[in-house]
Motif scaffolding. Sequence first.
Motif, PDB file in Angstrom:
ATOM      1  N   ILE A 158     -12.316  66.017   1.249  1.00 14.06           N
ATOM      2  CA  ILE A 158     -11.826  64.756   0.700  1.00 14.06           C
ATOM      3  C   ILE A 158     -11.803  63.753   1.837  1.00 14.06           C
ATOM      4  O   ILE A 158     -11.174  63.989   2.876  1.00 14.06           O
ATOM      5  N   GLU A 159     -12.499  62.647   1.656  1.00 13.94           N
ATOM      6  CA  GLU A 159     -12.539  61.617   2.688  1.00 13.94           C
ATOM      7  C   GLU A 159     -11.862  60.363   2.156  1.00 13.94           C
ATOM      8  O   GLU A 159     -12.275  59.810   1.127  1.00 13.94           O
ATOM      9  N   PHE A 160     -10.813  59.936   2.828  1.00  8.05           N
ATOM     10  CA  PHE A 160     -10.072  58.761   2.405  1.00  8.05           C
ATOM     11  C   PHE A 160     -10.769  57.511   2.932  1.00  8.05           C
ATOM     12  O   PHE A 160     -10.941  57.342   4.144  1.00  8.05           O
ATOM     13  N   VAL A 161     -11.181  56.633   2.023  1.00  7.94           N
ATOM     14  CA  VAL A 161     -11.833  55.380   2.401  1.00  7.94           C
ATOM     15  C   VAL A 161     -10.741  54.323   2.511  1.00  7.94           C
ATOM     16  O   VAL A 161     -10.220  53.846   1.501  1.00  7.94           O
ATOM     17  N   ASP A 162     -10.403  53.964   3.718  1.00  5.91           N
ATOM     18  CA  ASP A 162      -9.231  53.116   3.958  1.00  5.91           C
ATOM     19  C   ASP A 162      -9.627  51.664   4.177  1.00  5.91           C
ATOM     20  O   ASP A 162     -10.693  51.365   4.732  1.00  5.91           O
ATOM     21  N   MET A 163      -8.764  50.775   3.733  1.00  3.85           N
ATOM     22  CA  MET A 163      -8.930  49.344   3.969  1.00  3.85           C
ATOM     23  C   MET A 163      -7.581  48.675   3.779  1.00  3.85           C
ATOM     24  O   MET A 163      -6.866  48.982   2.823  1.00  3.85           O
ATOM     25  N   SER A 164      -7.227  47.775   4.687  1.00  4.64           N
ATOM     26  CA  SER A 164      -5.942  47.088   4.584  1.00  4.64           C
ATOM     27  C   SER A 164      -5.945  46.156   3.380  1.00  4.64           C
ATOM     28  O   SER A 164      -7.000  45.734   2.887  1.00  4.64           O
ATOM     29  N   ALA A 165      -4.742  45.811   2.915  1.00  2.83           N
ATOM     30  CA  ALA A 165      -4.622  44.906   1.774  1.00  2.83           C
ATOM     31  C   ALA A 165      -5.265  43.554   2.080  1.00  2.83           C
ATOM     32  O   ALA A 165      -5.958  42.966   1.231  1.00  2.83           O
ATOM     33  N   GLU A 166      -5.083  43.065   3.295  1.00  3.64           N
ATOM     34  CA  GLU A 166      -5.631  41.760   3.662  1.00  3.64           C
ATOM     35  C   GLU A 166      -7.149  41.782   3.643  1.00  3.64           C
ATOM     36  O   GLU A 166      -7.802  40.855   3.135  1.00  3.64           O
ATOM     37  N   ALA A 167      -7.749  42.851   4.191  1.00  2.34           N
ATOM     38  CA  ALA A 167      -9.210  42.945   4.224  1.00  2.34           C
ATOM     39  C   ALA A 167      -9.782  43.071   2.815  1.00  2.34           C
ATOM     40  O   ALA A 167     -10.827  42.482   2.507  1.00  2.34           O
ATOM     41  N   LEU A 168      -9.100  43.818   1.959  1.00  7.82           N
ATOM     42  CA  LEU A 168      -9.589  43.989   0.596  1.00  7.82           C
ATOM     43  C   LEU A 168      -9.508  42.682  -0.186  1.00  7.82           C
ATOM     44  O   LEU A 168     -10.408  42.339  -0.960  1.00  7.82           O
ATOM     45  N   ARG A 169      -8.429  41.926   0.029  1.00  9.01           N
ATOM     46  CA  ARG A 169      -8.300  40.633  -0.648  1.00  9.01           C
ATOM     47  C   ARG A 169      -9.380  39.651  -0.141  1.00  9.01           C
ATOM     48  O   ARG A 169      -9.916  38.849  -0.917  1.00  9.01           O
ATOM     49  N   ARG A 170      -9.712  39.715   1.145  1.00 10.64           N
ATOM     50  CA  ARG A 170     -10.798  38.874   1.668  1.00 10.64           C
ATOM     51  C   ARG A 170     -12.125  39.252   1.023  1.00 10.64           C
ATOM     52  O   ARG A 170     -12.920  38.380   0.654  1.00 10.64           O
ATOM     53  N   ARG A 171     -12.354  40.549   0.893  1.00  9.30           N
ATOM     54  CA  ARG A 171     -13.587  41.010   0.254  1.00  9.30           C
ATOM     55  C   ARG A 171     -13.645  40.515  -1.187  1.00  9.30           C
ATOM     56  O   ARG A 171     -14.698  40.115  -1.671  1.00  9.30           O
ATOM     57  N   MET A 172     -12.500  40.525  -1.869  1.00  8.82           N
ATOM     58  CA  MET A 172     -12.437  40.023  -3.240  1.00  8.82           C
ATOM     59  C   MET A 172     -12.734  38.519  -3.262  1.00  8.82           C
ATOM     60  O   MET A 172     -13.526  38.033  -4.088  1.00  8.82           O
ATOM     61  N   SER A 173     -12.113  37.764  -2.350  1.00  8.89           N
ATOM     62  CA  SER A 173     -12.297  36.312  -2.307  1.00  8.89           C
ATOM     63  C   SER A 173     -13.751  35.934  -2.060  1.00  8.89           C
ATOM     64  O   SER A 173     -14.232  34.910  -2.558  1.00  8.89           O
ATOM     65  N   HIS A 174     -14.468  36.763  -1.306  1.00  8.36           N
ATOM     66  CA  HIS A 174     -15.865  36.473  -0.979  1.00  8.36           C
ATOM     67  C   HIS A 174     -16.814  36.885  -2.102  1.00  8.36           C
ATOM     68  O   HIS A 174     -18.035  36.750  -1.956  1.00  8.36           O
ATOM     69  N   GLY A 175     -16.262  37.394  -3.193  1.00 13.32           N
ATOM     70  CA  GLY A 175     -17.102  37.768  -4.327  1.00 13.32           C
ATOM     71  C   GLY A 175     -17.824  39.088  -4.167  1.00 13.32           C
ATOM     72  O   GLY A 175     -18.817  39.344  -4.863  1.00 13.32           O
ATOM     73  N   ASN A 176     -17.324  39.958  -3.286  1.00 13.57           N
ATOM     74  CA  ASN A 176     -17.990  41.236  -3.033  1.00 13.57           C
ATOM     75  C   ASN A 176     -17.497  42.375  -3.927  1.00 13.57           C
ATOM     76  O   ASN A 176     -17.966  43.505  -3.785  1.00 13.57           O
ATOM     77  N   ILE A 177     -16.540  42.075  -4.815  1.00 14.66           N
ATOM     78  CA  ILE A 177     -16.010  43.124  -5.685  1.00 14.66           C
ATOM     79  C   ILE A 177     -16.206  42.769  -7.150  1.00 14.66           C
ATOM     80  O   ILE A 177     -16.838  43.514  -7.907  1.00 14.66           O
ATOM     81  N   TYR A 178     -15.657  41.623  -7.566  1.00 14.53           N
ATOM     82  CA  TYR A 178     -15.768  41.173  -8.958  1.00 14.53           C
ATOM     83  C   TYR A 178     -16.587  39.890  -9.036  1.00 14.53           C
ATOM     84  O   TYR A 178     -16.712  39.154  -8.040  1.00 14.53           O
ATOM     85  N   PRO A 179     -17.123  39.566 -10.217  1.00 12.38           N
ATOM     86  CA  PRO A 179     -17.822  38.293 -10.400  1.00 12.38           C
ATOM     87  C   PRO A 179     -16.874  37.130 -10.124  1.00 12.38           C
ATOM     88  O   PRO A 179     -15.655  37.255 -10.267  1.00 12.38           O
ATOM     89  N   PRO A 180     -17.411  35.963  -9.729  1.00 12.94           N
ATOM     90  CA  PRO A 180     -16.567  34.809  -9.346  1.00 12.94           C
ATOM     91  C   PRO A 180     -15.526  34.428 -10.386  1.00 12.94           C
ATOM     92  O   PRO A 180     -14.394  34.065 -10.027  1.00 12.94           O
ATOM     93  N   GLU A 181     -15.870  34.528 -11.671  1.00 22.17           N
ATOM     94  CA  GLU A 181     -14.928  34.110 -12.713  1.00 22.17           C
ATOM     95  C   GLU A 181     -13.721  35.039 -12.835  1.00 22.17           C
ATOM     96  O   GLU A 181     -12.728  34.685 -13.475  1.00 22.17           O
ATOM     97  N   LYS A 182     -13.769  36.213 -12.231  1.00 24.11           N
ATOM     98  CA  LYS A 182     -12.662  37.166 -12.328  1.00 24.11           C
ATOM     99  C   LYS A 182     -11.814  37.242 -11.058  1.00 24.11           C
ATOM    100  O   LYS A 182     -10.768  37.884 -11.044  1.00 24.11           O
ATOM    101  N   VAL A 183     -12.263  36.586  -9.997  1.00 22.03           N
ATOM    102  CA  VAL A 183     -11.616  36.731  -8.691  1.00 22.03           C
ATOM    103  C   VAL A 183     -10.189  36.202  -8.695  1.00 22.03           C
ATOM    104  O   VAL A 183      -9.248  36.889  -8.252  1.00 22.03           O
ATOM    105  N   GLU A 184      -9.990  35.001  -9.198  1.00 21.27           N
ATOM    106  CA  GLU A 184      -8.662  34.389  -9.136  1.00 21.27           C
ATOM    107  C   GLU A 184      -7.622  35.213  -9.883  1.00 21.27           C
ATOM    108  O   GLU A 184      -6.509  35.435  -9.376  1.00 21.27           O
ATOM    109  N   ALA A 185      -7.960  35.663 -11.079  1.00 17.94           N
ATOM    110  CA  ALA A 185      -7.020  36.469 -11.863  1.00 17.94           C
ATOM    111  C   ALA A 185      -6.723  37.795 -11.175  1.00 17.94           C
ATOM    112  O   ALA A 185      -5.582  38.267 -11.164  1.00 17.94           O
ATOM    113  N   ALA A 186      -7.742  38.407 -10.584  1.00 20.19           N
ATOM    114  CA  ALA A 186      -7.549  39.693  -9.903  1.00 20.19           C
ATOM    115  C   ALA A 186      -6.612  39.542  -8.708  1.00 20.19           C
ATOM    116  O   ALA A 186      -5.714  40.367  -8.498  1.00 20.19           O
ATOM    117  N   LEU A 187      -6.808  38.484  -7.916  1.00 24.16           N
ATOM    118  CA  LEU A 187      -5.959  38.266  -6.741  1.00 24.16           C
ATOM    119  C   LEU A 187      -4.515  37.982  -7.137  1.00 24.16           C
ATOM    120  O   LEU A 187      -3.581  38.311  -6.402  1.00 24.16           O
TER     121      LEU A 187
END
Length: 381
Positions: A158-187
């Motif tokens: 089992i390999e834990f893929v770690d990322m801080s909350a701040e880094a994950l939110r930045r990745r979300m803001s840059h559109g690397n997780i959800y489509p642009p129209e879903k980013v604001e609601a997700a954050l």
Amino acid sequence: MPHGSLRVYLGAAPGVGKTYDMLAEGRRRADRGTDVVIGFVEDYGRALTRKMAEGLETVPRRTMTYRGATFTEMDPDAVLTRHPEVALVDELAHTNVPGSRHEKRWQDIEDLLDAGIDVISTVNIQHLESLNDIVEQITGIRQQETVPDDVVRRADQIEFVDMSAEALRRRMSHGNIYPPEKVEAALAHYFRAGNLTALREIALLWAADRVEEALMRYRQDHDIHKPWHTRERLLVALSGGPEGDTLIRRAKRISARSAGGEFLAVHVQPSDGLTSASPQLLARQRELVAELGGSFHTVTGDDPAQAILSFARKVNATQIVVGATRRSRLKRLISRGFGEVLIEGSGDDIDVYVVTHAEAAHGRWLRHRRTHTQENDTAGS
């Protein structure tokens, strides 16, 4: 035929990079000459994930119709027919479309493993059955797709893929997780910093338990009896007397002082079945242990102190919590008490805390016998 091995990339939330890392591992193995195929990967339109999948053979999916809609699922029969050395199968907790070979994808993976195919998969912590209620309390969202914890714990790696909350939110803001129209609601909702931090902590603790399981197996396989103190684990000894509630609460408070600390309660049942313990009190104390997040155990033995010590070493306990003696002064002059025997037998690897309580008879005398003891500790005899 040898059984295949399972490797799972575990994440605290969507977007931490589990699928990307799974594909990267597949490409590394393929570059070394291993026969690797993609059984199923969901890239959710993420460009980097899609690029990482390039160059790897993909087994065609199975197209299915359900209630007038068309879906594509992994085709386990096609993967079995292709029979690669390694299959990459995303989303371990996924629920298959009705009419599929199995209800859940992890069941499809079991078939591949039984056929001798190594599988690399992914799962988020919120999909583990034991954590479903906790995740709902944190995020306000109940996950409909779950996988039994035991399925993941049985994984060879089992390999834990770690990322801080701040880094994950930045990745979300840059559109690397959800489509642009879903980013604001997700954050604003699921991906709030507090939610992500809590989920990450839960994932780390769950993964730490998995490390504990591996250490337990290693100690058993190598006949190692001395505890390895990788984390604080308290064992509270319950005699079945009225002081049990006090001891349980004290053990919980002590364990809570260290990150990842936990506590267990144990009651020793005589081998002849004859006991002075109150079944009603034990039942109530069992419920209290569960309410406070501990686990209750019953062991059989005619020497309670030795039974407790043996169990403590078996579960890698770091501390034992016992109650100050309820014996009269005369009995203490004639023979050693339960707490004394525990202290003498604990050696230098387990601390013993003796808790005074309302039912104790002059409990302070025993409490001063060892520097590691403290006021308010576990059940006497």
